[in-house]
Design a protein around this motif. Structure first.
Motif, PDB file in Angstrom:
ATOM      1  N   GLU A  56       0.853  -1.166   0.000  1.00 38.04           N
ATOM      2  CA  GLU A  56       0.000   0.000   0.000  1.00 38.04           C
ATOM      3  C   GLU A  56       0.897   1.227   0.000  1.00 38.04           C
ATOM      4  OE1 GLU A  56      -3.916  -0.099   2.434  1.00 38.04           O
ATOM      5  OE2 GLU A  56      -2.441   1.016   3.585  1.00 38.04           O
ATOM      6  N   CYS A  57       0.553   2.203  -0.801  1.00 34.98           N
ATOM      7  CA  CYS A  57       1.314   3.449  -0.836  1.00 34.98           C
ATOM      8  C   CYS A  57       0.318   4.584  -0.787  1.00 34.98           C
ATOM      9  CB  CYS A  57       2.146   3.512  -2.116  1.00 34.98           C
ATOM     10  SG  CYS A  57       3.070   5.050  -2.266  1.00 34.98           S
ATOM     11  N   ASP A  58       0.662   5.676  -0.124  1.00 34.69           N
ATOM     12  CA  ASP A  58      -0.319   6.763  -0.036  1.00 34.69           C
ATOM     13  C   ASP A  58      -0.188   7.790  -1.163  1.00 34.69           C
ATOM     14  OD1 ASP A  58       1.909   7.993   0.971  1.00 34.69           O
ATOM     15  OD2 ASP A  58       1.112   8.312   2.982  1.00 34.69           O
ATOM     16  N   CYS A  59       0.516   7.439  -2.240  1.00 33.50           N
ATOM     17  CA  CYS A  59       0.517   8.322  -3.408  1.00 33.50           C
ATOM     18  C   CYS A  59      -0.738   8.042  -4.229  1.00 33.50           C
ATOM     19  CB  CYS A  59       1.781   8.130  -4.239  1.00 33.50           C
ATOM     20  SG  CYS A  59       1.793   6.629  -5.234  1.00 33.50           S
ATOM     21  N   LYS A  60      -0.882   8.747  -5.352  1.00 29.12           N
ATOM     22  CA  LYS A  60      -2.123   8.647  -6.130  1.00 29.12           C
ATOM     23  C   LYS A  60      -2.183   7.405  -7.019  1.00 29.12           C
ATOM     24  CE  LYS A  60      -2.676  13.617  -6.504  1.00 29.12           C
ATOM     25  NZ  LYS A  60      -2.245  14.657  -7.461  1.00 29.12           N
ATOM     26  N   ALA A  61      -1.073   6.712  -7.166  1.00 31.12           N
ATOM     27  CA  ALA A  61      -1.034   5.574  -8.091  1.00 31.12           C
ATOM     28  C   ALA A  61      -2.051   4.500  -7.730  1.00 31.12           C
ATOM     29  CB  ALA A  61       0.364   4.976  -8.117  1.00 31.12           C
ATOM     30  N   THR A  62      -2.625   3.882  -8.739  1.00 30.98           N
ATOM     31  CA  THR A  62      -3.615   2.840  -8.505  1.00 30.98           C
ATOM     32  C   THR A  62      -3.035   1.456  -8.807  1.00 30.98           C
ATOM     33  OG1 THR A  62      -4.448   3.280 -10.729  1.00 30.98           O
ATOM     34  CG2 THR A  62      -5.635   4.291  -8.909  1.00 30.98           C
TER      35      THR A  62
END
Ligand SMILES: [Zn+2]
Length: 87
Positions: A56-62
């Protein structure tokens, strides 16, 4: 939460090699990734559920992003150290 597949992580690692973000270990499975150019900070978390790996990353990437690609190297090293300690 995104499932880590061999193909998706290879692409992310490749992108991380080019962008070279800074990775800091916050705790086991939790990493802070900093974009050296913009100074933007992202937090990456790894999970293992029923033998499958997720991130999980909190950037916008999906999809699996290069922040995940950058931190998985540190994560693999740490995970190996942890497993050796518990044996
Ligand atoms: Zn990201």
């Amino acid at each position: 939460m995104l499932e880590i597949t061999k193909e998706s992580i290879e692409k992310a690692i490749e992108k991380a090699r080019i962008t070279k973000p800074k990775v800091k270990v916050l705790e086991f499975r939790r990493y802070a990734v900093t974009n050296k150019t913009t100074g933007a900070n992202y937090e990456v978390k790894f999970y293992k559920i029923s033998g499958k790996k997720f991130a999980e990353c909190d950037c916008k990437a999906t999809k699996i992003c290069y922040h995940i690609g950058a931190s998985i190297g540190a994560h693999i090293v740490l995970a190996e150290q942890m497993s050796r300690q518990t044996v």
